[in-house]
Design a protein around this motif. Sequence first.
Motif, PDB file in Angstrom:
ATOM      1  N   ARG A 459       0.836  -1.196   0.000  1.00  0.00           N
ATOM      2  CA  ARG A 459       0.000   0.000   0.000  1.00  0.00           C
ATOM      3  C   ARG A 459       0.872   1.247   0.000  1.00  0.00           C
ATOM      4  NH1 ARG A 459      -5.301  -1.011   2.052  1.00  0.00           N
ATOM      5  NH2 ARG A 459      -5.594  -3.179   2.733  1.00  0.00           N
ATOM      6  N   GLN A 514      -9.806   0.825  -4.170  1.00  0.00           N
ATOM      7  CA  GLN A 514      -9.646   1.685  -3.005  1.00  0.00           C
ATOM      8  C   GLN A 514     -10.487   2.952  -3.187  1.00  0.00           C
ATOM      9  OE1 GLN A 514      -8.034  -0.575  -0.868  1.00  0.00           O
ATOM     10  NE2 GLN A 514      -6.857   1.190  -0.162  1.00  0.00           N
ATOM     11  N   CYS A 521      -3.350  -0.075  -3.653  1.00  0.00           N
ATOM     12  CA  CYS A 521      -3.101  -1.300  -2.884  1.00  0.00           C
ATOM     13  C   CYS A 521      -3.008  -2.461  -3.865  1.00  0.00           C
ATOM     14  CB  CYS A 521      -4.215  -1.535  -1.861  1.00  0.00           C
ATOM     15  SG  CYS A 521      -4.015  -3.077  -0.922  1.00  0.00           S
TER      16      CYS A 521
END
Length: 538
Positions: A459, A514, A521
């Motif tokens: 991430r 996301q 991510c």
Amino acid sequence: MTDVPNGRDPNGRDPSGRHTLVPAFPPGMLRRLQRARLLPRSVRVLRSLRVLPRSVRARSALAAAFAAAVLFTSGALLMRHQLYDERLRATSSVAQQQVDTLLSATADSSIGGPWGAPYEIVADDGVLLASSPELEPYEKDGHAFLPGPGRGGSLPLYTRRRFTFPATAEPAARPLSGHTLTTVEGTVPASYLPGETQGRGVAAGARVRVYVLIVPDDAERAVGELDGELGVAVPVATALVAGVAWLATRRALRPVEAIRARTASVTATDPRERVEVPDTADEVAELALTINATLQRLEEAATAQRRFVADAAHELRSPLATLLAGLEVATAYPDRADWPAVVSAAGRQARRLSGLTEELLLLARLDAGAPPAPAERVDVAALAGRLVEEYAERAGGSPKVDLLVASPDAATTVSAAPGDLERILRNLLDNALRHAVGHVLLTVARDSAAPGSVLCTVRDDGVGVAEADSERIFKRFTRLDESRARTDGGTGLGLAIARDLAARHGGLLVLAVQPKGSGACFVLRLPAGNPMSIRPRP
């Protein structure tokens, strides 16, 4: 000594040593097929001499003609046999009726003529009482040719026996000469005969036998007429079937010829042609659809190759241009050049060129289906920890690079090539560092959704990736609008390489959805078992 067909040795030479036509079958195969009687003799000879037609139309017509000839000939033979038996049964029935008539005529002493079938009336000891002209050449001194009934026993009626008549040149005996014929016979006591017949030397207790011959002249004449008709009808019908098969095959192959001609015009550099799909909904239409799909893949591959070459040339040209410009300026003004800065810039561009070249070579090996490196048991958590330490030191705290191992006591070992797995994680971390604002997090955990698998996530807190671009970023040389600048060292190949390597190991690399503005991510799932065998890209 080995039996060699046609007098040739196994090398295709005749006894004189000269080379002749080499059989189309492998050595010994033709002989085995002949012994097994798997091929008709004519087909075996034609096949061995390579004189069978190469055209599909001609082969289809020949096969149809051969099948029709076999079928028509079999039908003709069956018809001929049935007609012969039918006429012979009719002749046998007539002969049986003639036996009854002759027995009645003998008892009434009224034998006359002519009669339909040859006959002979014989008493004991071969005494001839009467006969037809056909048997006269075989009768000598009042004795019959056929045997007498003999004394004692039963009185058979309508029994049948076969007799062979010697060949003779007498015209009257022509229907009997040299033939083996069946007789229908009946026997009566001499007491049935009138007194004048007994006076011809036939004793009162004797017997008289009547023979009527079944001569197949009528059956043979009918069969001969049928043979004349079938001799014309069978070849004509066979030729008609061959012609229909030729025309039907020609019509059926017409779309195939059009497909062949259109496909022949396709080149590797311009595979935009498409074949016409006939509206027949048959195998030819399926072939056309398959060829069009193949041409579409070929066009896509050619387009991707051209785009790849163009992108690679563009990527290589930028650092080369920067390197060349810096060196030319420094060379033109050596006294005013900051040589340490020039060398540092040249080294930076050289490293960029080296990295790009390595990635291009790796992609080429992946595309060619190069065999994977030997698989080993790799602890993903340990590898991730080492890489996080390296990248954290390189980043110097900006951005911050952290590692999170969920359930540290759980095993995170997979079977993979260590170098390939490290390259996947490095590419993901490189991408995250280029886009992160202040934080990069690498997570390693057991995958609860797929027992036995290991799940890695990388991430960052950058601007993130739009959902519409979630697959496009894995294409080669792809950069999103916010990261078009090439000064940060990105080549647009890292994510493509990472996904290909993950697929080689039976894994999966995707971009998780996301919320907007919450960063990107990337999720990597690796199976714990042996990696999948590598396959070339389609």
